[in-house]
Write a protein that holds these residues in place. Structure first.
Motif: not given
Length: 131
Positions: A62-65
């Protein structure tokens, strides 16, 4: 009581690219590569001649990762690769294009140099004195 760290996660952008770097460039060994589903694999690597502690390569999902790829420790040295022969490993890594951020130096604890992995995570290559 006997405990150890068996594995820790390193977030990467691509399993195969990460495996190639750590196995071909840093001379780690691939311990396991198991497909879990269409997008997720269980990929364990470790420095050659050990399985005491492993790195789990985990593809950012995902974006955070994805933001963590290459910045696992906020710009600090993240991992410490101990060696029994600093100059052998330094010269081998240098010949394979590993990016070193400084010249090797002698510290009270041993010989050390900071390098980056393919994502920009900082590592110390260390030969500890007396080992």
């Amino acid at each position: 009581m006997q405990r150890k760290i068996g594995a820790f996660t390193l977030v990467v952008d691509d399993y195969d690219k990460a495996i190639m770097f750590y196995v071909s460039i840093l001379n780690f060994k691939l311990i396991e590569d198991t497909k879990l589903d269409d997008t997720k694999r269980w990929v364990l690597i470790a420095p050659s001649n050990t399985t005491e502690s492993c790195i789990l390569l985990a593809k950012a999902a995902n974006t955070e990762q994805k933001k963590a790829v290459g910045n696992q420790a906020g710009g600090r040295v993240f991992l410490f690769l101990h060696t029994d022969n600093f100059w052998r490993d330094y010269n081998d890594m240098k010949s394979k294009g590993v990016s070193f951020l400084e010249d090797p130096r002698e510290e009270i604890y041993g010989t050390v140099v900071v390098f980056e992995d393919l994502y920009g995570n900082k590592w110390d290559l260390i030969e500890v004195k007396g080992q």
